[in-house]
Scaffold this active site. Structure first.
Site, PDB file in Angstrom:
ATOM      1  N   SER A  89       0.905  -1.325   0.071  1.00 54.70           N
ATOM      2  CA  SER A  89      -0.113   0.031  -0.099  1.00 54.70           C
ATOM      3  C   SER A  89       0.678   1.092   0.107  1.00 54.70           C
ATOM      4  CB  SER A  89      -0.887   0.144   1.325  1.00 54.70           C
ATOM      5  OG  SER A  89      -0.184   0.131   2.346  1.00 54.70           O
ATOM      6  N   LYS A 152       0.801   4.946   6.901  1.00 56.07           N
ATOM      7  CA  LYS A 152       0.068   5.715   6.016  1.00 56.07           C
ATOM      8  C   LYS A 152       0.678   7.107   5.762  1.00 56.07           C
ATOM      9  CE  LYS A 152      -2.804   2.448   4.840  1.00 56.07           C
ATOM     10  NZ  LYS A 152      -2.813   1.888   3.844  1.00 56.07           N
TER      11      LYS A 152
END
Length: 249
Positions: A89, A152
């Site tokens: 990701s 993230k």
């Protein structure tokens, strides 16, 4: 008659002076032995100190291991913790299997746009209930499940309005296009999911760099909280890749 030999009648003789002086311990009479020093107290004290210092080897090793463990725990909780990257990701910035160093005091500071952060995903990305107090403490101590952490990028902080997308396919933050050279697909739109959100106080809008293969704030748009991640779930700020190619981030 000289002054040296003169003596006033009734005054004590030199011998008497010596005897009187010896009486008070200032001198020793000829022919008497010197008293032996009482070393019992000193010897006992010295022996006790030596006994206290003479620890068994196992006790020394145990104390050394305990000190090392406490130092390692303090570093982990209050300074640096290492995490492994589990997925794609965050490509191309971070690849699966890489190790990153996370600055723990970053959890107590206001994150900035562009920061990479590690968050506890329970109650958000993982669904279900947020971590309880004991679970939060355990995660800080490195105890508990290791698959609840997500890395993230911070796109929006409290007070920001984040939108997707302008005519060039770029995200907009507070009406300004966001330059994102770190994206996995720089020629593609910054998101294939349109959205417009306002980040409330104490929350963050987080996204992965590999936008087409990232479960992030966009995945929670229909959930309670509207995709906003509580800032208190931040574990720390990513500062360095430590393996296999060490580099600051």
């Amino acid at each position: 008659m000289t002054a040296r030999s003169a003596r006033t009648p009734g005054s004590p003789s030199r011998g008497r002076r010596r005897r009187g002086f010896a009486l008070f311990g200032g001198a020793r009479r000829p022919g008497t032995a010197a008293p032996e020093a009482d070393t019992s107290e000193t010897t006992a004290s010295g022996t006790g100190t030596a006994d206290r210092r003479r620890w068994p080897v196992w006790a020394r090793l145990l104390a050394f291991a305990l000190v090392c463990g406490l130092v390692a725990l303090a570093v982990r909780v209050f300074a640096i913790q290492v995490f492994a990257i589990p997925s794609e990701s965050m490509q191309p910035t971070l690849n699966p299997g890489e190790r990153i160093a996370v600055w723990r005091p970053g959890a107590w500071q206001e994150p900035e746009r562009g920061d990479l952060v590690v968050v506890d995903g329970r109650g958000s990305f993982l669904g279900g209930m947020p971590p309880s107090g004991p679970e939060t403490v355990a995660s800080w101590l490195g105890v508990g499940p290791g698959d609840v952490f997500y890395v993230k990028r911070v796109i929006g902080v409290a007070g920001d309005t984040v939108e997707c997308c302008d005519e060039a396919g770029r995200l907009q933050v507070n009406g300004q296009p966001l330059d994102e050279p770190y994206l996995a697909d720089p020629g593609e739109p910054a998101s294939d999911v349109p959205f417009a959100v306002e980040v409330p106080a104490g929350r963050l809008w987080l996204m992965g760099d590999n936008r087409r293969n990232s479960a992030d704030s966009r995945s929670l748009l229909g959930a309670p909280g509207g995709g906003m991640i509580p800032q208190q779930r931040v574990i720390g700020t990513v500062v360095h890749r430590v393996w296999p190619d060490p580099a600051p981030l």
